[in-house]
Design a protein around this motif. Structure first.
Motif, PDB file in Angstrom:
ATOM      1  N   SER A   1       8.711  -6.543  -5.402  1.00 44.36           N
ATOM      2  CA  SER A   1      10.009  -6.102  -5.910  1.00 44.36           C
ATOM      3  C   SER A   1      10.983  -5.732  -4.794  1.00 44.36           C
ATOM      4  CB  SER A   1       9.824  -4.895  -6.831  1.00 44.36           C
ATOM      5  OG  SER A   1       9.240  -3.814  -6.117  1.00 44.36           O
ATOM      6  N   SER A   2      10.595  -5.935  -3.555  1.00 40.48           N
ATOM      7  CA  SER A   2      11.423  -5.529  -2.431  1.00 40.48           C
ATOM      8  C   SER A   2      12.302  -6.677  -1.952  1.00 40.48           C
ATOM      9  CB  SER A   2      10.552  -5.020  -1.274  1.00 40.48           C
ATOM     10  OG  SER A   2      11.334  -4.798  -0.127  1.00 40.48           O
ATOM     11  N   SER A   3      13.588  -6.553  -2.177  1.00 42.04           N
ATOM     12  CA  SER A   3      14.535  -7.539  -1.670  1.00 42.04           C
ATOM     13  C   SER A   3      14.568  -7.537  -0.142  1.00 42.04           C
ATOM     14  CB  SER A   3      15.934  -7.256  -2.230  1.00 42.04           C
ATOM     15  OG  SER A   3      16.889  -8.141  -1.710  1.00 42.04           O
ATOM     16  N   ALA A   4      14.407  -6.366   0.459  1.00 41.62           N
ATOM     17  CA  ALA A   4      14.428  -6.259   1.923  1.00 41.62           C
ATOM     18  C   ALA A   4      13.256  -7.008   2.537  1.00 41.62           C
ATOM     19  CB  ALA A   4      14.397  -4.791   2.343  1.00 41.62           C
ATOM     20  N   HIS A   5      12.062  -6.872   1.941  1.00 40.12           N
ATOM     21  CA  HIS A   5      10.899  -7.595   2.453  1.00 40.12           C
ATOM     22  C   HIS A   5      11.096  -9.101   2.330  1.00 40.12           C
ATOM     23  CE1 HIS A   5       8.761  -4.109   3.439  1.00 40.12           C
ATOM     24  NE2 HIS A   5       8.039  -3.922   2.344  1.00 40.12           N
TER      25      HIS A   5
ATOM     26  N   SER B   1      13.778  -2.771  -4.196  1.00 40.07           N
ATOM     27  CA  SER B   1      13.156  -1.461  -4.063  1.00 40.07           C
ATOM     28  C   SER B   1      13.772  -0.726  -2.894  1.00 40.07           C
ATOM     29  CB  SER B   1      11.647  -1.621  -3.854  1.00 40.07           C
ATOM     30  OG  SER B   1      11.028  -0.370  -3.678  1.00 40.07           O
ATOM     31  N   GLU B   2      14.183   0.527  -3.140  1.00 40.98           N
ATOM     32  CA  GLU B   2      14.863   1.266  -2.086  1.00 40.98           C
ATOM     33  C   GLU B   2      13.908   1.717  -0.989  1.00 40.98           C
ATOM     34  OE1 GLU B   2      17.096   4.452  -3.653  1.00 40.98           O
ATOM     35  OE2 GLU B   2      18.437   3.194  -4.847  1.00 40.98           O
ATOM     36  N   HIS B   3      12.638   2.048  -1.355  1.00 38.78           N
ATOM     37  CA  HIS B   3      11.674   2.530  -0.376  1.00 38.78           C
ATOM     38  C   HIS B   3      10.385   1.726  -0.516  1.00 38.78           C
ATOM     39  CE1 HIS B   3      14.317   5.897   0.566  1.00 38.78           C
ATOM     40  NE2 HIS B   3      14.424   6.125  -0.738  1.00 38.78           N
ATOM     41  N   PRO B   4      10.396   0.449  -0.093  1.00 43.18           N
ATOM     42  CA  PRO B   4       9.197  -0.382  -0.251  1.00 43.18           C
ATOM     43  C   PRO B   4       8.103   0.052   0.716  1.00 43.18           C
ATOM     44  CG  PRO B   4      10.854  -1.543   1.037  1.00 43.18           C
ATOM     45  CD  PRO B   4      11.499  -0.271   0.548  1.00 43.18           C
ATOM     46  N   GLN B   5       6.868  -0.219   0.316  1.00 43.62           N
ATOM     47  CA  GLN B   5       5.741   0.039   1.193  1.00 43.62           C
ATOM     48  C   GLN B   5       5.799  -0.922   2.380  1.00 43.62           C
ATOM     49  OE1 GLN B   5       3.331   2.399   1.004  1.00 43.62           O
ATOM     50  NE2 GLN B   5       4.419   3.293  -0.746  1.00 43.62           N
TER      51      GLN B   5
ATOM     52  N   ARG C   1       7.449 -20.312   0.054  1.00 44.89           N
ATOM     53  CA  ARG C   1       8.095 -19.975  -1.208  1.00 44.89           C
ATOM     54  C   ARG C   1       7.206 -19.081  -2.074  1.00 44.89           C
ATOM     55  NH1 ARG C   1      10.916 -23.291   2.151  1.00 44.89           N
ATOM     56  NH2 ARG C   1      12.796 -24.116   1.160  1.00 44.89           N
ATOM     57  N   ASP C   2       6.029 -19.595  -2.441  1.00 47.14           N
ATOM     58  CA  ASP C   2       5.183 -18.872  -3.389  1.00 47.14           C
ATOM     59  C   ASP C   2       4.573 -17.614  -2.770  1.00 47.14           C
ATOM     60  OD1 ASP C   2       3.862 -18.783  -5.997  1.00 47.14           O
ATOM     61  OD2 ASP C   2       2.023 -19.132  -4.865  1.00 47.14           O
ATOM     62  N   TRP C   3       3.919 -17.741  -1.627  1.00 48.56           N
ATOM     63  CA  TRP C   3       3.280 -16.587  -1.012  1.00 48.56           C
ATOM     64  C   TRP C   3       4.297 -15.524  -0.611  1.00 48.56           C
ATOM     65  CZ3 TRP C   3      -1.646 -17.070   2.371  1.00 48.56           C
ATOM     66  CH2 TRP C   3      -2.603 -17.817   1.688  1.00 48.56           C
ATOM     67  N   VAL C   4       5.379 -15.961   0.016  1.00 52.79           N
ATOM     68  CA  VAL C   4       6.391 -15.000   0.470  1.00 52.79           C
ATOM     69  C   VAL C   4       6.969 -14.223  -0.702  1.00 52.79           C
ATOM     70  CG1 VAL C   4       8.737 -14.854   1.411  1.00 52.79           C
ATOM     71  CG2 VAL C   4       6.986 -16.159   2.624  1.00 52.79           C
ATOM     72  N   THR C   5       7.246 -14.911  -1.812  1.00 52.90           N
ATOM     73  CA  THR C   5       7.780 -14.230  -2.995  1.00 52.90           C
ATOM     74  C   THR C   5       6.782 -13.208  -3.537  1.00 52.90           C
ATOM     75  OG1 THR C   5       9.055 -16.212  -3.566  1.00 52.90           O
ATOM     76  CG2 THR C   5       8.763 -14.573  -5.284  1.00 52.90           C
ATOM     77  N   SER C   6       5.501 -13.582  -3.569  1.00 54.79           N
ATOM     78  CA  SER C   6       4.476 -12.670  -4.069  1.00 54.79           C
ATOM     79  C   SER C   6       4.288 -11.479  -3.135  1.00 54.79           C
ATOM     80  CB  SER C   6       3.143 -13.413  -4.228  1.00 54.79           C
ATOM     81  OG  SER C   6       3.258 -14.470  -5.160  1.00 54.79           O
TER      82      SER C   6
ATOM     83  N   LEU D   1       4.784  -3.586   5.167  1.00 50.38           N
ATOM     84  CA  LEU D   1       3.853  -4.710   5.113  1.00 50.38           C
ATOM     85  C   LEU D   1       2.711  -4.500   6.098  1.00 50.38           C
ATOM     86  CD1 LEU D   1       6.444  -7.648   5.025  1.00 50.38           C
ATOM     87  CD2 LEU D   1       5.122  -6.768   3.093  1.00 50.38           C
ATOM     88  N   ASP D   2       1.548  -4.994   5.722  1.00 51.96           N
ATOM     89  CA  ASP D   2       0.382  -4.954   6.603  1.00 51.96           C
ATOM     90  C   ASP D   2       0.690  -5.763   7.865  1.00 51.96           C
ATOM     91  OD1 ASP D   2      -2.100  -5.645   7.883  1.00 51.96           O
ATOM     92  OD2 ASP D   2      -3.154  -5.110   6.042  1.00 51.96           O
ATOM     93  N   ARG D   3       0.690  -5.115   9.014  1.00 55.02           N
ATOM     94  CA  ARG D   3       1.104  -5.781  10.250  1.00 55.02           C
ATOM     95  C   ARG D   3       0.135  -6.891  10.664  1.00 55.02           C
ATOM     96  NH1 ARG D   3       3.591  -1.182  14.364  1.00 55.02           N
ATOM     97  NH2 ARG D   3       5.275  -0.474  12.977  1.00 55.02           N
ATOM     98  N   VAL D   4      -1.143  -6.649  10.498  1.00 56.49           N
ATOM     99  CA  VAL D   4      -2.124  -7.677  10.866  1.00 56.49           C
ATOM    100  C   VAL D   4      -1.963  -8.892   9.969  1.00 56.49           C
ATOM    101  CG1 VAL D   4      -4.590  -8.212  11.003  1.00 56.49           C
ATOM    102  CG2 VAL D   4      -3.752  -5.977  11.764  1.00 56.49           C
ATOM    103  N   ALA D   5      -1.840  -8.654   8.669  1.00 59.06           N
ATOM    104  CA  ALA D   5      -1.661  -9.766   7.729  1.00 59.06           C
ATOM    105  C   ALA D   5      -0.369 -10.519   8.016  1.00 59.06           C
ATOM    106  CB  ALA D   5      -1.661  -9.237   6.295  1.00 59.06           C
TER     107      ALA D   5
END
Length: 508
Positions: free
Chosen positions: A158-162, A4-8, A149-154, A10-14
């Motif tokens: 769709s953001s490769s950068a994240h 995704s070119e412009h991903p949302q 693996r699982d949580w990070v992927t989820s 990430l929640d900083r606290v989370a």
């Protein structure tokens, strides 16, 4: 997973709570990994057999059951399995520390030369330590598969950068814990005592368990993607309940012994099926490649440190070199995103692993050319090539580690049993670790040592282990070339500019 070119954002606290939980978990793993071996060597100073049995059992359990640990993540609630694993790993660590502490209080100077299994208390406590170690290792694999693996992927979606960012943060934490945790344990045992260290580390595990349960709960609640993944997984299970139905039918079957036999055969069939399916994926070659990197003594572990000590290198100097290796590893985590942007993920992995092969070549040469005799210091040029090559190789190693991790995540992102197959890579890595231990046994026939952190009987033999290690690393890089060929259809570009894209524009 697309990029995704412009991903949302990430929640900083989370994100902060997730990384703090990972820091706490990684710290506990690295601490126990070092402390338990140190305590065993202290408890049984005249034999290496207890440490050998402990290492063999824990590694063997990981080889056989890592796939099962991944299956638990696939079949259970993604928050519930992490909670259960956190509790299990902390209790297992407390069990190991308590067993060691009991033996430390009951040890007697006059029994130092006796066989270690002469009393029921000693054998019982040691069995408890080994069982705790197996549970600790498997719980660590489960948490790693579930969270890293699982949580990070989820979470990345769709953001490769994240995905790259999350993987990089996790690896940097692992590297720092790998460096600092053993130093902390050594400080405890030196400044206080082994008994105090066991008590203190046990108390830390209990406290961390409480906080980790809180942190992981906050992360789960604040990342909606995790709940969405769980809902999707449960819907898929309801839509395809055939496997569950067959399992329940086997459980209801009577009498008990045929039912048990059918259950074992069913598990064995699933085990073989998982391996067959995993081996048919192109990513399997990438997994084999990184597993080959585990079969090496060319790292700052106990075996290589023993070689350095035999050649009159001081402890402060070796500590400094080990620190520089970690700094180089951190540099590798910084280099990976840049290489991915310039080369693409697969080619970035290729450049990284072959840079490790090239950097380790002068290290191998120094062990055969200009190597000093035991007890004497190496020439300056020899030491410079040796330590310089080791440090530079860490950049490629950790950059490749991140590339391979992301390749695995992307390859299995949509697979309904992605965590089961991910667990099989842990089995491959532990197989390589076991083979590395067997290499040590071949070089040290007089000792029954399992782990390579035990000093070789003759440091001059280290060069043979180093040669075998280099061959393993080279084999891993060659295997990765096969993966590159399968993924890209070619190894080299026709255009020279495309072959050296670091000198030009970015590519996907």
């Amino acid at each position: 997973m697309g990029g995704s070119e412009h991903p949302q954002p990430l929640d900083r606290v989370a994100l902060a709570t997730l990384l703090i939980q990972h820091l706490s978990n990684s710290w506990g793993l690295r601490t126990a990994e070092f402390a338990v071996y140190l305590l065993l060597v202290t408890l049984f100073p005249n034999t290496l057999l207890p440490a050998s049995i402990y290492g063999f059992a824990t590694t063997g359990a990981a080889i056989l059951l890592s796939g099962w640990a991944g299956r638990l993540v696939d079949e259970h609630h993604n928050l519930g399995i992490v909670r259960a694993s956190i509790v299990t790993i902390k209790l297992a660590a407390c069990t190991m520390y308590s067993g060691c502490l009991t033996l430390l209080y009951r040890s007697r100077p006059e029994t130092d030369t006796a066989k270690p299994w002469t009393t029921p208390l000693t054998s019982g406590m040691f069995a408890l330590i080994v069982l705790g170690g197996c549970a600790h290792n498997l719980s660590g694999v489960t948490i790693s598969v579930a969270v890293e693996r699982d949580w990070v992927t989820s979470i990345a979606g769709s953001s490769s950068a994240h995905l790259t960012t999350l993987n990089t943060y996790m690896r940097r934490i692992d590297l720092l814990c790998k460096l600092v945790a053993p130093l902390f344990v050594s400080l405890l045992t030196t400044a206080a005592s082994y008994r105090f260290a066991a008590i203190f580390l046990c108390a830390v595990e209990v406290a961390c368990m409480v906080f980790e349960l809180i942190w992981i709960e906050i992360s789960y609640r604040r990342f909606p993607a995790l709940r969405e993944t769980q809902i999707t997984r449960e819907a898929a299970r309801r839509a395809h309940p055939q496997d569950t139905g067959r399992s329940e039918a086997r459980i209801r079957r009577v009498p008990a012994y045929p039912s048990l036999l059918h259950g074992i055969l069913g598990r064995l069939h699933s085990f073989v099926r998982d391996w067959r399916e995993f081996s048919q994926y192109p990513i399997f070659l990438s997994s084999v490649a990184i597993s080959c990197l585990y079969l090496t003594v060319l790292s700052f572990d106990g075996t290589m440190l023993s070689y350095f000590k035999a050649h009159a290198y001081s402890d402060p100097f070796l500590a400094g070199m080990r620190g520089l290796n970690v700094v180089a590893g951190l540099a590798g985590t910084l280099a990976m995103p840049y290489l991915e942007r310039k080369l693409g993920l697969v080619r970035a992995g290729n450049w990284s692993i072959w840079s490790e092969v090239i950097c380790l070549l002068p290290v191998l040469i120094t062990l055969y050319v200009g190597a000093p005799s035991d007890g004497s210091r190496a020439p300056v040029w020899n030491a410079a090539l040796l330590f310089g090559g080791m440090i530079l190789s860490r950049i490629g190693l950790w950059a490749f580690d991140l590339c391979q991790l992301k390749e695995l995540q992307l390859a299995l992102a949509e697979h309904p049993r992605r965590n089961t197959l991910t667990g099989l890579q842990y089995s491959l890595q532990n197989m390589a670790d076991m083979l590395k231990a067997r290499l040590s046994l071949l070089l040290t026939p007089r000792s029954l040592s399992y782990i390579l952190t035990i000093i070789l009987s003759r440091p001059s033999q280290f060069k043979y282990a180093a040669l075998a290690s280099y061959i393993s690393v080279f084999a891993g890089a060659s295997t990765y070339l096969l993966y590159v060929k399968k993924e890209r259809g070619h190894l080299l570009h026709r255009s020279f500019g495309d072959m050296i894209p670091l000198m030009r524009r970015s590519t996907r």
